[in-house]
Scaffold this motif. Structure first.
Motif, PDB file in Angstrom:
ATOM      1  N   THR A   1      -8.944   0.203   6.581  1.00  6.29           N
ATOM      2  CA  THR A   1      -7.606  -0.732   6.247  1.00  6.29           C
ATOM      3  C   THR A   1      -7.694  -1.864   5.322  1.00  6.29           C
ATOM      4  O   THR A   1      -6.559  -2.227   5.349  1.00  6.29           O
ATOM      5  N   THR A   2      -8.811  -2.609   6.424  1.00  7.25           N
ATOM      6  CA  THR A   2      -8.955  -3.765   4.946  1.00  7.25           C
ATOM      7  C   THR A   2      -9.048  -3.959   3.798  1.00  7.25           C
ATOM      8  O   THR A   2      -7.678  -4.795   3.438  1.00  7.25           O
ATOM      9  N   LEU A   3      -8.756  -2.466   2.806  1.00  4.81           N
ATOM     10  CA  LEU A   3      -8.739  -2.431   1.671  1.00  4.81           C
ATOM     11  C   LEU A   3      -7.454  -1.640   1.700  1.00  4.81           C
ATOM     12  O   LEU A   3      -6.426  -2.310   0.667  1.00  4.81           O
ATOM     13  N   ILE A   4      -6.966  -0.772   2.241  1.00  5.44           N
ATOM     14  CA  ILE A   4      -5.166  -0.614   2.551  1.00  5.44           C
ATOM     15  C   ILE A   4      -4.268  -1.992   2.515  1.00  5.44           C
ATOM     16  O   ILE A   4      -3.582  -2.645   2.184  1.00  5.44           O
ATOM     17  N   LYS A   5      -4.318  -3.021   3.504  1.00  2.90           N
ATOM     18  CA  LYS A   5      -4.403  -3.563   3.590  1.00  2.90           C
ATOM     19  C   LYS A   5      -4.200  -5.105   2.177  1.00  2.90           C
ATOM     20  O   LYS A   5      -2.736  -5.480   2.059  1.00  2.90           O
TER      21      LYS A   5
ATOM     22  N   LEU B   1       2.805   4.705   4.306  1.00  2.61           N
ATOM     23  CA  LEU B   1       2.974   4.862   5.376  1.00  2.61           C
ATOM     24  C   LEU B   1       2.038   4.341   5.681  1.00  2.61           C
ATOM     25  O   LEU B   1       0.865   4.487   6.213  1.00  2.61           O
ATOM     26  N   LEU B   2       1.936   3.408   7.681  1.00  2.82           N
ATOM     27  CA  LEU B   2       1.753   2.960   8.057  1.00  2.82           C
ATOM     28  C   LEU B   2       0.915   4.430   9.639  1.00  2.82           C
ATOM     29  O   LEU B   2       1.091   5.361   9.746  1.00  2.82           O
ATOM     30  N   GLN B   3      -0.013   4.064   9.918  1.00  5.61           N
ATOM     31  CA  GLN B   3      -0.754   4.397  10.845  1.00  5.61           C
ATOM     32  C   GLN B   3      -0.096   5.117  12.499  1.00  5.61           C
ATOM     33  O   GLN B   3       0.335   6.260  12.467  1.00  5.61           O
TER      34      GLN B   3
ATOM     35  N   LEU C   1       2.358   4.157  -6.069  1.00  7.44           N
ATOM     36  CA  LEU C   1       1.488   4.788  -5.695  1.00  7.44           C
ATOM     37  C   LEU C   1       2.001   4.700  -4.266  1.00  7.44           C
ATOM     38  O   LEU C   1       3.526   3.760  -3.866  1.00  7.44           O
ATOM     39  N   LEU C   2       1.839   5.466  -3.617  1.00  8.21           N
ATOM     40  CA  LEU C   2       2.012   5.618  -2.393  1.00  8.21           C
ATOM     41  C   LEU C   2       0.855   5.681  -1.096  1.00  8.21           C
ATOM     42  O   LEU C   2      -0.410   6.572  -1.684  1.00  8.21           O
ATOM     43  N   ILE C   3       0.450   5.193  -0.538  1.00 12.34           N
ATOM     44  CA  ILE C   3      -0.501   5.081   0.555  1.00 12.34           C
ATOM     45  C   ILE C   3      -0.104   5.054   1.815  1.00 12.34           C
ATOM     46  O   ILE C   3       0.303   5.151   2.407  1.00 12.34           O
ATOM     47  N   LEU C   4      -0.856   5.755   2.204  1.00 11.73           N
ATOM     48  CA  LEU C   4      -1.264   6.439   3.487  1.00 11.73           C
ATOM     49  C   LEU C   4      -2.000   6.726   4.551  1.00 11.73           C
ATOM     50  O   LEU C   4      -3.378   6.365   3.676  1.00 11.73           O
ATOM     51  N   ASP C   5      -2.302   5.755   6.049  1.00  9.76           N
ATOM     52  CA  ASP C   5      -2.678   5.123   6.700  1.00  9.76           C
ATOM     53  C   ASP C   5      -3.161   5.581   7.658  1.00  9.76           C
ATOM     54  O   ASP C   5      -2.481   5.767   8.379  1.00  9.76           O
ATOM     55  N   GLU C   6      -3.966   6.182   7.878  1.00 11.78           N
ATOM     56  CA  GLU C   6      -4.530   7.526   8.944  1.00 11.78           C
ATOM     57  C   GLU C   6      -3.271   8.653   9.060  1.00 11.78           C
ATOM     58  O   GLU C   6      -2.545   8.769  10.407  1.00 11.78           O
ATOM     59  N   PRO C   7      -2.572   8.958   8.953  1.00 20.21           N
ATOM     60  CA  PRO C   7      -1.443   9.515   8.585  1.00 20.21           C
ATOM     61  C   PRO C   7      -1.390  10.752   9.989  1.00 20.21           C
ATOM     62  O   PRO C   7       0.019  11.372  10.342  1.00 20.21           O
TER      63      PRO C   7
ATOM     64  N   LEU D   1      -5.576   7.929   0.811  1.00 18.42           N
ATOM     65  CA  LEU D   1      -4.939   8.308   1.918  1.00 18.42           C
ATOM     66  C   LEU D   1      -6.314   8.336   2.578  1.00 18.42           C
ATOM     67  O   LEU D   1      -7.262   7.972   2.516  1.00 18.42           O
ATOM     68  N   SER D   2      -6.070   7.039   3.512  1.00 13.80           N
ATOM     69  CA  SER D   2      -7.464   6.712   4.265  1.00 13.80           C
ATOM     70  C   SER D   2      -7.470   8.085   5.798  1.00 13.80           C
ATOM     71  O   SER D   2      -6.151   7.444   6.506  1.00 13.80           O
ATOM     72  N   THR D   3      -8.374   7.786   5.974  1.00  9.51           N
ATOM     73  CA  THR D   3      -8.716   8.563   7.116  1.00  9.51           C
ATOM     74  C   THR D   3     -10.041   8.859   7.318  1.00  9.51           C
ATOM     75  O   THR D   3     -10.972   8.249   6.699  1.00  9.51           O
TER      76      THR D   3
END
Length: 290
Positions: free
Chosen positions: A40-44, A78-80, A152-158, A185-187
């Motif tokens: 999530t640090t990278l995502i932010k 898209l935030l978690q 660029l589409l970023i999805l955090d723990e979707p 996609l972060s998961t």
């Protein structure tokens, strides 16, 4: 192209990520690591909610901090925890989100109709979202993230908290949306990315462990994963990956370099690789700085 160049992020004396370098081109990337590893640090930082302590992040060779609003206009996020107004219909909420993004009204309605069909909500577009169940609000969130047709589409723990059927639907949707854009996609749920991500990014000890295909990551452990009957005492050098149900009852999946007595070699999957890579650091219980 999105480039992360020697990025370090610290919080006081704590280093969340250290000297991370990555290059993203169109396709699906999975950020896979235990909670607290730095996803999530990278995502932010990629979404400009945080900035690197050292290093820089570039879009097509230009620093995203300098690009500012121009870069954010290329981004879908898209935030978690997706927040919405429960008394709005999905159509109303998308119109509201489009207004916040200053998308011209003449472009909005047709795009909203197309997105509602894409995420499988066309037949309930005028029902209040408070009546939605399962992953339906998350599908609205995907539609919101896609309103500006992002590069660029970023999805955090979707898929956190979704039922298995809805998670499968979500994975299929992400695959359909990838096209010519970068999807990150972060998961920490292996099955979410095993079949759709072309590249898996892993962090370990706050550094980049790998950015590679699922097949090549799994290949590291081929010939080293064995199945043993439940109750088998593990010898030194044998690490228990998981327990599961086999044809004859409960079995153990074990990682070791020497074939164990009574063990049968099995094909290693991404979950085996994940557990093997993080076998001594799966004690993370919080994501305070992540």
């Amino acid at each position: 192209m999105l480039s992360v160049e020697h990025v370090t992020k610290t919080y006081g004396k704590f280093t969340a990520l250290e000297d991370i370098s990555l290059t993203f081109i169109p396709g699906v990337y999975g950020l896979l690591a235990p909670n607290g590893a730095g996803k999530t640090t990278l995502i932010k930082m990629l979404t400009t909610l945080l900035f690197p302590t050292k290093g820089q992040i570039l879009w097509e060779g230009e620093d995203i901090q300098v690009l500012g609003a121009e870069y954010r206009g290329l981004l879908g996020y898209l935030l978690q925890q997706f927040g919405y107004y429960p008394n709005y219909t999905s159509r109303q909420f998308l119109r509201y989100a489009a207004a916040l993004q200053c998308i011209p009204r003449r472009e909005v309605d047709g795009r909203i109709e197309a997105l509602l069909e894409t995420v499988g909500l066309g037949d309930v577009a005028d029902e209040k979202m408070k009546k939605f169940s399962g992953g339906m609000p998350q599908r609205v969130g995907i539609a919101v993230a896609m309103l500006n047709d992002p590069k660029l589409l970023i999805l955090d723990e979707p898929t956190a908290g979704l039922a298995p059927r809805e998670r499968v639907r979500f994975r299929n949707l992400i695959h359909a949306l990838s096209g010519e854009r970068i999807v990150i996609l972060s998961t920490h749920i292996v099955s979410d990315i095993e079949t759709i991500a072309g590249q898996i990014v892993m962090f370990r000890d706050h550094r980049l462990y790998c950015c590679d295909s699922p097949a090549r990551i799994c290949a590291q452990f081929q010939g080293r994963v064995f199945q043993l009957p439940a109750g088998t005492a593990l010898a030194p050098g044998q690490f228990l990956l998981s327990e599961g149900q086999g044809e004859d009852g409960l079995v153990l999946r074990v990682l070791c370099d020497t074939p164990p007595i009574g063990g049968a070699m099995v094909t290693s999957g991404l979950e085996d690789a994940f557990l093997a890579i993080y076998r001594d650091c799966l004690f993370y219980t919080s994501d305070a700085a992540d």
